[in-house]
Design an enzyme around this catalytic site. Structure first.
Site, PDB file in Angstrom:
ATOM      1  N   CYS A 208     -26.788  10.015  -3.177  1.00 49.20           N
ATOM      2  CA  CYS A 208     -27.466  10.152  -3.949  1.00 49.20           C
ATOM      3  C   CYS A 208     -26.405   9.387  -5.310  1.00 49.20           C
ATOM      4  O   CYS A 208     -25.264   9.533  -5.714  1.00 49.20           O
ATOM      5  CB  CYS A 208     -27.303  11.739  -4.192  1.00 49.20           C
TER       6      CYS A 208
ATOM      7  N   CYS B 106     -26.027  11.301  -8.801  1.00 47.38           N
ATOM      8  CA  CYS B 106     -24.578  12.648  -7.831  1.00 47.38           C
ATOM      9  C   CYS B 106     -23.118  11.332  -8.334  1.00 47.38           C
ATOM     10  O   CYS B 106     -22.279  12.542  -8.623  1.00 47.38           O
ATOM     11  CB  CYS B 106     -25.260  12.587  -6.877  1.00 47.38           C
TER      12      CYS B 106
END
Length: 303
Positions: free
Chosen positions: A39, A42
């Site tokens: 991600c 993230c």
């Protein structure tokens, strides 16, 4: 979370979650960050969350990261549909979705709001409760004119909580009363930037400024005679106010400054009003004496 009918892996995940999140959330605010290695957002958010949560650890904030690839069952229980997803948990329940907080400022704003509303237990709160009566003792000693003892009390509290603005301000005002102005400034200069914005620090700075300007005069009769001979000699009256304040006569000093404002509020670019406001701040804006003098000033200004 019920574990009936779960696989051994899912049961282990539930137990880990109970241990790492649910139990700590009984007394702390637990931030749960759902993320994954692949991600991109993230990776951008992780340093922000980790930094802020570390800064707020003493306030009772704990960070737990949940990898959705390794803990899919936990993620599904929270209906995580995209990542990063960030929840705040207290007493086993989600209390806020922090997923939209992408900057330090935004995250701190959310956390400050939650910490103000929830009965979080923290080292910071415990320390504040412990030192509150000691601060009150120091303030009472200062009010009673026992600056040496007040300085001793505030210095001892400072060893317990060196970044406390009220404590540093108390130290500084005690040092001012003892004539140690450089030491008073050093006590305030040692504070972190955020603590230095506290109103108590402004009060201490005002006290230092007044003390630096003060010139105690053993005999004020000469300057008082000049004022009596020419009531519009504002330079003389301002000097008289400074001498009175330096000698500890704040009533007389305020009276002299108010009289200048009454006669010519614009004199010397409003110096008399500015000096009054400095005195008010040094004494403390919540002090009853200040409230009375501010009413008198307002009556003059708006009459």
């Amino acid at each position: 979370m019920a574990t009936l009918g779960l696989s051994e892996t899912e049961k282990a995940a539930v137990e880990d979650f109970r241990r790492d999140v649910v139990e700590p959330s009984r007394t702390s605010l637990v931030i749960v960050d759902f993320w994954a290695e692949w991600c991109g957002p993230c990776k951008q958010l992780t340093p922000v969350i980790e930094k802020v949560c570390a800064e707020y650890a003493a306030k009772g904030v704990k960070l737990v990261k949940v990898n959705v690839d390794e803990n899919g069952f936990i993620a599904s229980q929270f209906r995580v549909q995209s990542i990063p997803t960030v929840y705040a948990m207290f007493q086993g329940q989600p209390v806020a979705d922090l997923s939209q907080a992408r900057t330090e400022g935004q995250l701190k704003q959310y956390l400050d709001q939650l910490l103000a509303q929830l009965p979080i237990q923290s080292d910071e709160k415990a320390l504040a409760q412990e030192i509150a009566p000691l601060i009150a003792m120091g303030e009472q000693l200062l009010a009673d004119g026992e600056a040496d003892r007040a300085l001793s009390v505030f210095s001892q509290i400072a060893e317990m909580d060196p970044d406390n603005a009220e404590v540093a301000a108390g130290q500084a005002r005690a040092l001012v009363a003892l004539g140690q102005l450089d030491e008073a400034e050093a006590a305030l200069a040692a504070l972190p930037a955020e603590a230095a914005k506290h109103a108590a620090v402004d009060q201490a700075r005002a006290a230092i400024a007044l003390a630096r300007d003060a010139k105690p005069v053993a005999d004020l009769s000469g300057i008082a005679a000049k004022v009596a001979a020419d009531p519009n000699d504002h330079d003389a009256r301002f000097e008289l106010a400074g001498g009175l304040m330096a000698n500890g006569d704040r009533d007389g000093a305020a009276e002299a400054l108010l009289e200048i404002v009454r006669r010519d509020r614009a004199w010397n670019d409003g110096a008399a009003k500015a000096q009054l406001l400095t005195i008010f701040e040094a004494v403390g804006l919540e002090d009853p004496w200040v409230a009375g003098q501010r009413r008198r000033l307002s009556q003059i200004l708006f009459s």
